[in-house]
Design an enzyme around this catalytic site. Sequence first.
Site, PDB file in Angstrom:
ATOM      1  N   HIS A 104       1.792  -0.830   3.883  1.00  0.00           N
ATOM      2  CA  HIS A 104       1.650  -2.162   3.265  1.00  0.00           C
ATOM      3  C   HIS A 104       2.829  -2.985   3.788  1.00  0.00           C
ATOM      4  O   HIS A 104       3.928  -2.447   3.963  1.00  0.00           O
ATOM      5  CB  HIS A 104       1.813  -2.132   1.749  1.00  0.00           C
ATOM      6  CG  HIS A 104       0.831  -1.298   0.990  1.00  0.00           C
ATOM      7  ND1 HIS A 104       0.985   0.052   0.828  1.00  0.00           N
ATOM      8  CD2 HIS A 104      -0.283  -1.630   0.306  1.00  0.00           C
ATOM      9  CE1 HIS A 104      -0.008   0.511   0.088  1.00  0.00           C
ATOM     10  NE2 HIS A 104      -0.803  -0.491  -0.245  1.00  0.00           N
ATOM     11  N   ASP A 107       6.010  -2.353   1.985  1.00  0.00           N
ATOM     12  CA  ASP A 107       6.622  -1.009   2.066  1.00  0.00           C
ATOM     13  C   ASP A 107       7.690  -0.994   3.140  1.00  0.00           C
ATOM     14  O   ASP A 107       8.700  -0.308   3.019  1.00  0.00           O
ATOM     15  CB  ASP A 107       5.646   0.084   2.566  1.00  0.00           C
ATOM     16  CG  ASP A 107       4.383   0.212   1.792  1.00  0.00           C
ATOM     17  OD1 ASP A 107       4.372  -0.144   0.622  1.00  0.00           O
ATOM     18  OD2 ASP A 107       3.387   0.689   2.394  1.00  0.00           O
ATOM     19  N   GLU A 271     -11.402   7.107  -0.883  1.00  0.00           N
ATOM     20  CA  GLU A 271     -10.290   7.947  -1.347  1.00  0.00           C
ATOM     21  C   GLU A 271     -10.821   8.957  -2.356  1.00  0.00           C
ATOM     22  O   GLU A 271     -11.483   8.593  -3.326  1.00  0.00           O
ATOM     23  CB  GLU A 271      -9.201   7.056  -1.972  1.00  0.00           C
ATOM     24  CG  GLU A 271      -8.036   7.867  -2.502  1.00  0.00           C
ATOM     25  CD  GLU A 271      -6.789   7.035  -2.711  1.00  0.00           C
ATOM     26  OE1 GLU A 271      -6.545   6.106  -1.913  1.00  0.00           O
ATOM     27  OE2 GLU A 271      -6.064   7.308  -3.674  1.00  0.00           O
ATOM     28  N   HIS A 274     -10.159   8.356  -6.002  1.00  0.00           N
ATOM     29  CA  HIS A 274     -10.878   7.186  -6.517  1.00  0.00           C
ATOM     30  C   HIS A 274     -12.340   7.553  -6.798  1.00  0.00           C
ATOM     31  O   HIS A 274     -12.929   7.075  -7.766  1.00  0.00           O
ATOM     32  CB  HIS A 274     -10.826   6.029  -5.511  1.00  0.00           C
ATOM     33  CG  HIS A 274      -9.444   5.511  -5.253  1.00  0.00           C
ATOM     34  ND1 HIS A 274      -9.183   4.494  -4.361  1.00  0.00           N
ATOM     35  CD2 HIS A 274      -8.240   5.856  -5.769  1.00  0.00           C
ATOM     36  CE1 HIS A 274      -7.883   4.250  -4.329  1.00  0.00           C
ATOM     37  NE2 HIS A 274      -7.290   5.069  -5.188  1.00  0.00           N
ATOM     38  N   ASP A 299      -9.018   8.131   2.667  1.00  0.00           N
ATOM     39  CA  ASP A 299      -7.685   8.320   2.094  1.00  0.00           C
ATOM     40  C   ASP A 299      -7.689   9.715   1.484  1.00  0.00           C
ATOM     41  O   ASP A 299      -8.337   9.968   0.457  1.00  0.00           O
ATOM     42  CB  ASP A 299      -7.353   7.231   1.067  1.00  0.00           C
ATOM     43  CG  ASP A 299      -6.552   6.098   1.702  1.00  0.00           C
ATOM     44  OD1 ASP A 299      -6.421   6.088   2.947  1.00  0.00           O
ATOM     45  OD2 ASP A 299      -6.057   5.223   0.966  1.00  0.00           O
ATOM     46  N   ASP A 342      -2.962   9.604   1.654  1.00  0.00           N
ATOM     47  CA  ASP A 342      -2.538   8.729   0.559  1.00  0.00           C
ATOM     48  C   ASP A 342      -2.210   9.648  -0.622  1.00  0.00           C
ATOM     49  O   ASP A 342      -2.921   9.695  -1.626  1.00  0.00           O
ATOM     50  CB  ASP A 342      -3.654   7.737   0.225  1.00  0.00           C
ATOM     51  CG  ASP A 342      -3.158   6.629  -0.684  1.00  0.00           C
ATOM     52  OD1 ASP A 342      -2.018   6.721  -1.147  1.00  0.00           O
ATOM     53  OD2 ASP A 342      -3.923   5.678  -0.944  1.00  0.00           O
TER      54      ASP A 342
END
Length: 444
Positions: A104, A107, A271, A274, A299, A342
């Site tokens: 990001h 980050d 992900e 998720h 992810d 991730d």
Amino acid sequence: MKKTQSHFGRIGQIAYDGAKSENALAFKHYNPDEVVDGKTMKEHLRFSIAYWHSFRGVGSDPFGPGTIQRPWETGKDAISIAKTRMDAAFEFFTKIQSPFWCFHDRDIAPEGRSLAESNKYLDAIVAHAKQLQKATGVRLLWGTANLFSNPRFMAGASTNPDAHVFAYAAAQVKKALEVTQELGGENYVFWGGREGYETLLNTNLKREQDHFAAFLQMAVDYAKEIGFAGQFLIEPKPKEPTKHQYDFDCATCIGFLRTYNLHKHFKLNIETNHATLAGHTFQHEIEVAAAAGLLGSIDANAGDMLLGWDTDQFNTDVKELTLAMVSILKAGGLGSGGFNFDAKLRRQSTDLDDLFIAHIGGMDAYALAFKIARRILAEGKFEKFVADRYSSFDSGFGKDIEKRKIGFKELEKLVIGKLGEPTPKSGKQEYLENLLNQYVVNGA
Ligand code: XUL
Ligand code: CO
């Protein structure tokens, strides 16, 4: 990266040591240089390291501050710390043999007092990242913008009720797209941070969704304008941080993209944790995306079945990953996507070794699952079973149904006439589960 300086002390490059190895700092199944079907395992799996977890995560949780201290977190100011941290990160990417990384905007570089200042900081760090990419050969799988941490985004970014915040988010994504392009990013991810709502008492759901679509269209238009050729990805998540996220799951995203005629420009970044938060299996989400032609990237992580939040753990569940790999391979792979870890260390995993051990475990589990999945597909037992199960649609009136050549009246005539009552056919679930177990236990 200065050759003389190591941020990881005695830990060198992680090597493949074979399945029987007892060395915690060696790969047991991921042999990056092994050639399978004309491509190395490194090229097949396209692993990526998530900067935010591995180089910004400190083990904090809502009940306490960080527990993980890294030796490289020192320097005269925020920019020099960011550069040293990035040197350590690229040393890690090289040592763990990951061909890609992801980040990001916030980050990698500190946020300034104004957007212009933040952009200036970002440019300085991106120039540093570009040098490190060149020196190490590590590439950017995807970039993204953090549109959820700063308090200005408390009510969302593109779905914020305040047009001023929408404008800010647009400006931030414009810059994030530019730097992703500058670093040769192969994809750009939109995870809907706080794009959702806490209560419908203060929310105009339809307007927010329209705004979200307008925002994505602006991104598509701007990418075209600057010649960014990377793949756009949406990352579904049902909840957390908001109570209801608009990108709930793959099916919801597909409906949204088609409603706003955006489906040609986006694929999905799935992900695992998720998927499970949405009440689905990982494999279900892969199949839903693949069926729509929108499978983009992964992810790679896992949740904890006893906890209802996003624990972002490293996934070592070979059976779950084998099923996922079968579906991914059947769909033709991930294209420009990859497997991005991730995933974060547990709060008590405070050693530097733990960062390596966690990624080794994840990489090994995916590599083993990849090999088992290839064997499953080569032997074709499950595929044959499924094909036979649907074979009544291959000819006769079944084929006419699929070809849309027959209707209710003709089918009624058939049932009342020669067909009568259907004979039950076993779904053989237990047989198939036992077969899967055999593959997993026998390994590659
Ligand atoms: C949050 C999450 C993000 C995205 C990128 O749950 O997964 O880190 O992957 O914004
Ligand atoms: Co993610």
